[in-house]
Design an enzyme around this catalytic site. Structure first.
Site, mmCIF file in Angstrom:
data_model
loop_
_atom_site.group_PDB
_atom_site.id
_atom_site.type_symbol
_atom_site.label_atom_id
_atom_site.label_comp_id
_atom_site.label_asym_id
_atom_site.label_seq_id
_atom_site.Cartn_x
_atom_site.Cartn_y
_atom_site.Cartn_z
ATOM 1 N N ASP A 110 0.812 -1.130 -0.006
ATOM 2 C CA ASP A 110 -0.265 -0.155 0.261
ATOM 3 C C ASP A 110 0.671 1.276 0.047
ATOM 4 O O ASP A 110 1.897 1.206 0.586
ATOM 5 C CB ASP A 110 -0.774 -0.110 1.471
ATOM 6 C CG ASP A 110 -2.157 0.918 1.212
ATOM 7 O OD1 ASP A 110 -2.938 0.622 1.012
ATOM 8 O OD2 ASP A 110 -1.797 2.269 1.084
ATOM 9 N N ASN A 151 -12.834 -3.205 2.363
ATOM 10 C CA ASN A 151 -13.907 -1.846 2.572
ATOM 11 C C ASN A 151 -14.883 -2.110 1.386
ATOM 12 O O ASN A 151 -14.395 -2.108 0.340
ATOM 13 C CB ASN A 151 -13.070 -0.574 2.676
ATOM 14 C CG ASN A 151 -12.121 -0.389 3.859
ATOM 15 O OD1 ASN A 151 -12.568 -0.989 4.991
ATOM 16 N ND2 ASN A 151 -11.174 0.037 3.818
ATOM 17 N N GLY A 156 -15.200 3.776 3.800
ATOM 18 C CA GLY A 156 -14.426 4.606 3.577
ATOM 19 C C GLY A 156 -13.708 4.085 2.051
ATOM 20 O O GLY A 156 -12.469 4.669 1.768
ATOM 21 N N GLN A 157 -14.209 2.955 1.468
ATOM 22 C CA GLN A 157 -13.837 2.570 0.189
ATOM 23 C C GLN A 157 -13.387 3.869 -0.848
ATOM 24 O O GLN A 157 -14.286 4.681 -1.010
ATOM 25 C CB GLN A 157 -14.507 1.474 -0.417
ATOM 26 C CG GLN A 157 -13.970 0.854 -1.829
ATOM 27 C CD GLN A 157 -15.070 -0.052 -2.333
ATOM 28 O OE1 GLN A 157 -15.954 -0.228 -1.954
ATOM 29 N NE2 GLN A 157 -14.411 -0.735 -3.381
ATOM 30 N N SER A 158 -12.142 3.814 -1.336
ATOM 31 C CA SER A 158 -11.665 4.797 -2.141
ATOM 32 C C SER A 158 -11.300 4.259 -3.423
ATOM 33 O O SER A 158 -11.017 5.228 -4.472
ATOM 34 C CB SER A 158 -10.682 5.587 -1.286
ATOM 35 O OG SER A 158 -9.476 4.668 -1.039
ATOM 36 N N HIS A 190 -10.096 -5.006 -3.386
ATOM 37 C CA HIS A 190 -8.810 -5.255 -2.878
ATOM 38 C C HIS A 190 -8.936 -5.824 -1.258
ATOM 39 O O HIS A 190 -9.852 -5.423 -0.551
ATOM 40 C CB HIS A 190 -7.957 -3.983 -2.779
ATOM 41 C CG HIS A 190 -8.444 -2.880 -2.305
ATOM 42 N ND1 HIS A 190 -9.333 -2.112 -3.016
ATOM 43 C CD2 HIS A 190 -8.691 -2.242 -1.171
ATOM 44 C CE1 HIS A 190 -10.070 -1.019 -2.453
ATOM 45 N NE2 HIS A 190 -9.353 -0.895 -1.183
ATOM 46 N N LEU A 191 -8.066 -6.616 -0.894
ATOM 47 C CA LEU A 191 -8.132 -7.233 0.258
ATOM 48 C C LEU A 191 -6.762 -6.639 1.025
ATOM 49 O O LEU A 191 -5.682 -6.798 0.736
ATOM 50 C CB LEU A 191 -8.094 -8.641 0.293
ATOM 51 C CG LEU A 191 -8.036 -9.574 1.528
ATOM 52 C CD1 LEU A 191 -9.134 -9.171 2.568
ATOM 53 C CD2 LEU A 191 -7.881 -10.829 1.246
ATOM 54 N N HIS A 192 -7.216 -5.950 1.961
ATOM 55 C CA HIS A 192 -5.954 -5.231 2.854
ATOM 56 C C HIS A 192 -5.513 -6.253 3.955
ATOM 57 O O HIS A 192 -6.234 -7.190 4.391
ATOM 58 C CB HIS A 192 -6.528 -4.285 3.859
ATOM 59 C CG HIS A 192 -7.036 -3.053 3.166
ATOM 60 N ND1 HIS A 192 -6.140 -1.741 2.995
ATOM 61 C CD2 HIS A 192 -8.124 -2.761 2.688
ATOM 62 C CE1 HIS A 192 -7.209 -1.084 2.325
ATOM 63 N NE2 HIS A 192 -8.038 -1.416 1.965
HETATM 64 P P1 5GP Z 1 -9.785 1.535 0.387
HETATM 65 O O1 5GP Z 1 -9.946 2.929 1.205
HETATM 66 O O2 5GP Z 1 -10.318 1.532 -1.087
HETATM 67 O O3 5GP Z 1 -10.283 0.196 1.002
HETATM 68 O O4 5GP Z 1 -8.290 1.394 0.033
HETATM 69 C C1 5GP Z 1 -7.254 1.766 -0.875
HETATM 70 C C2 5GP Z 1 -6.206 1.788 -0.466
HETATM 71 O O5 5GP Z 1 -5.202 1.757 -1.644
HETATM 72 C C3 5GP Z 1 -5.645 2.788 0.108
HETATM 73 O O6 5GP Z 1 -4.882 2.160 1.507
HETATM 74 C C4 5GP Z 1 -4.604 3.627 -0.241
HETATM 75 O O7 5GP Z 1 -3.365 4.008 0.403
HETATM 76 C C5 5GP Z 1 -4.123 2.779 -1.362
HETATM 77 N N1 5GP Z 1 -3.786 3.185 -2.624
HETATM 78 C C6 5GP Z 1 -4.329 4.217 -3.277
HETATM 79 N N2 5GP Z 1 -3.849 4.665 -4.458
HETATM 80 C C7 5GP Z 1 -2.759 3.775 -4.776
HETATM 81 C C8 5GP Z 1 -1.442 3.699 -5.403
HETATM 82 O O8 5GP Z 1 -1.235 4.472 -6.595
HETATM 83 N N3 5GP Z 1 -0.633 2.790 -5.326
HETATM 84 C C9 5GP Z 1 -0.694 1.928 -4.063
HETATM 85 N N4 5GP Z 1 0.271 1.113 -3.973
HETATM 86 N N5 5GP Z 1 -1.733 1.995 -3.340
HETATM 87 C C10 5GP Z 1 -2.500 2.852 -3.562
#
Ligand code: 5GP
Ligand code: ZN
Length: 112
Positions: free
Chosen positions: A30, A85, A91-93, A98-100
């Site tokens: 990440d 998320n 807060g999914q962005s 994706h699986l954290h």
């Molecule tokens: P979400 O909030 O959607 O569950 O998680 C998205 C994750 O993607 C965030 O933890 C954010 O830091 C990561 N992320 C966003 N843009 C990029 C990127 O360009 N490269 C990488 N490696 N991670 C990213």
């Protein structure tokens, strides 16, 4: 899918630190880590979120790669967290499933 950051990572057009790969899934660091271990496991195929994953074997592949990463990073025994998320309240962005994989420190519960 055009304009998807994670599709760009799969294709190699967006730089990332890839830590493990499978036939249908990849794992990468990440870019803004929330814990000492913070890796994202994604399907190579674009799917908006985990709800869009209809193939249970693809979900299994994601879980197995996440577990492999946890073992390789030495957190499988100390403990770690797997998180999807899904939608606004979470807060999914990024809208490519994706699986954290989070670990390497004590993780508070419940999460914020
Ligand atoms: P979400 O909030 O959607 O569950 O998680 C998205 C994750 O993607 C965030 O933890 C954010 O830091 C990561 N992320 C966003 N843009 C990029 C990127 O360009 N490269 C990488 N490696 N991670 C990213
Ligand atoms: Zn995508």
């Amino acid at each position: 899918m055009a304009d998807c950051i994670f599709c760009g990572i799969v294709e190699g057009s967006i730089p990332s630190t890839i830590v493990a790969t499978g036939e249908r899934v990849i794992a990468f660091e990440d870019v803004n880590p929330k814990a000492p271990v913070h890796v994202l496991v994604i399907p190579r195929e674009h799917l908006d979120d985990v709800h869009a994953i209809e193939d249970g074997t693809l979900l299994r592949d994601m879980y197995e790669l996440a577990r492999q990463v946890a073992e390789e990073r030495g957190v499988a025994r100390s403990g770690y967290r797997l998180v999807f998320n899904i939608g606004p309240d979470s807060g999914q962005s990024v809208f490519h499933a994706h699986l954290h994989v989070l670990g390497g420190r004590h993780l508070a519960w419940p999460p914020g």
